[in-house]
Motif scaffolding. Structure first.
Motif, PDB file in Angstrom:
ATOM      1  N   MET A   1       0.856  -1.177   0.000  1.00 46.52           N
ATOM      2  CA  MET A   1       0.000   0.000   0.000  1.00 46.52           C
ATOM      3  C   MET A   1       0.902   1.239   0.000  1.00 46.52           C
ATOM      4  N   ASN A   2       0.643   2.154  -0.924  1.00 41.18           N
ATOM      5  CA  ASN A   2       1.486   3.337  -0.949  1.00 41.18           C
ATOM      6  C   ASN A   2       1.020   4.357   0.089  1.00 41.18           C
ATOM      7  N   THR A   3       1.807   5.385   0.254  1.00 39.03           N
ATOM      8  CA  THR A   3       1.543   6.343   1.326  1.00 39.03           C
ATOM      9  C   THR A   3       0.260   7.142   1.086  1.00 39.03           C
ATOM     10  N   GLU A   4      -0.045   7.439  -0.163  1.00 45.13           N
ATOM     11  CA  GLU A   4      -1.271   8.195  -0.447  1.00 45.13           C
ATOM     12  C   GLU A   4      -2.506   7.412  -0.048  1.00 45.13           C
ATOM     13  N   GLU A   5      -2.498   6.114  -0.317  1.00 47.80           N
ATOM     14  CA  GLU A   5      -3.631   5.268   0.071  1.00 47.80           C
ATOM     15  C   GLU A   5      -3.736   5.170   1.589  1.00 47.80           C
ATOM     16  N   GLU A   6      -2.600   5.080   2.251  1.00 50.67           N
ATOM     17  CA  GLU A   6      -2.577   4.979   3.708  1.00 50.67           C
ATOM     18  C   GLU A   6      -3.130   6.263   4.341  1.00 50.67           C
ATOM     19  N   ILE A   7      -2.705   7.413   3.812  1.00 48.87           N
ATOM     20  CA  ILE A   7      -3.204   8.686   4.326  1.00 48.87           C
ATOM     21  C   ILE A   7      -4.704   8.800   4.090  1.00 48.87           C
ATOM     22  N   TYR A   8      -5.167   8.390   2.916  1.00 49.26           N
ATOM     23  CA  TYR A   8      -6.599   8.436   2.598  1.00 49.26           C
ATOM     24  C   TYR A   8      -7.394   7.594   3.590  1.00 49.26           C
ATOM     25  N   LYS A   9      -6.902   6.391   3.855  1.00 46.43           N
ATOM     26  CA  LYS A   9      -7.587   5.488   4.779  1.00 46.43           C
ATOM     27  C   LYS A   9      -7.641   6.080   6.189  1.00 46.43           C
ATOM     28  N   LEU A  10      -6.528   6.658   6.634  1.00 48.85           N
ATOM     29  CA  LEU A  10      -6.485   7.242   7.972  1.00 48.85           C
ATOM     30  C   LEU A  10      -7.391   8.463   8.085  1.00 48.85           C
ATOM     31  N   LYS A  11      -7.404   9.305   7.049  1.00 46.73           N
ATOM     32  CA  LYS A  11      -8.268  10.490   7.079  1.00 46.73           C
ATOM     33  C   LYS A  11      -9.739  10.100   7.073  1.00 46.73           C
TER      34      LYS A  11
END
Length: 55
Positions: A1-11
């Protein structure tokens, strides 16, 4: 999972927690701060990588 997807999920999870808080539903208050911290850590790592590549 790339960082953009991880940030999206957390937000997304953060928004859900804030909605639950606003509507006085059950939520885990400690998770809000923990998720905000995780997002800032990921952003800081990304910024460090960008600055190192630019040098």
């Amino acid at each position: 999972m790339n960082t953009e997807e991880e940030i999206y999920k957390l937000k997304k999870e953060l928004v859900i927690l804030k909605i639950n808080k606003a509507t006085k539903q059950k939520f885990e208050s400690h998770k809000i701060k923990k998720i905000q911290h995780q997002i800032s850590q990921i952003n800081q790592i990304n910024n460090n990588k960008k600055s190192q590549n630019g040098q």
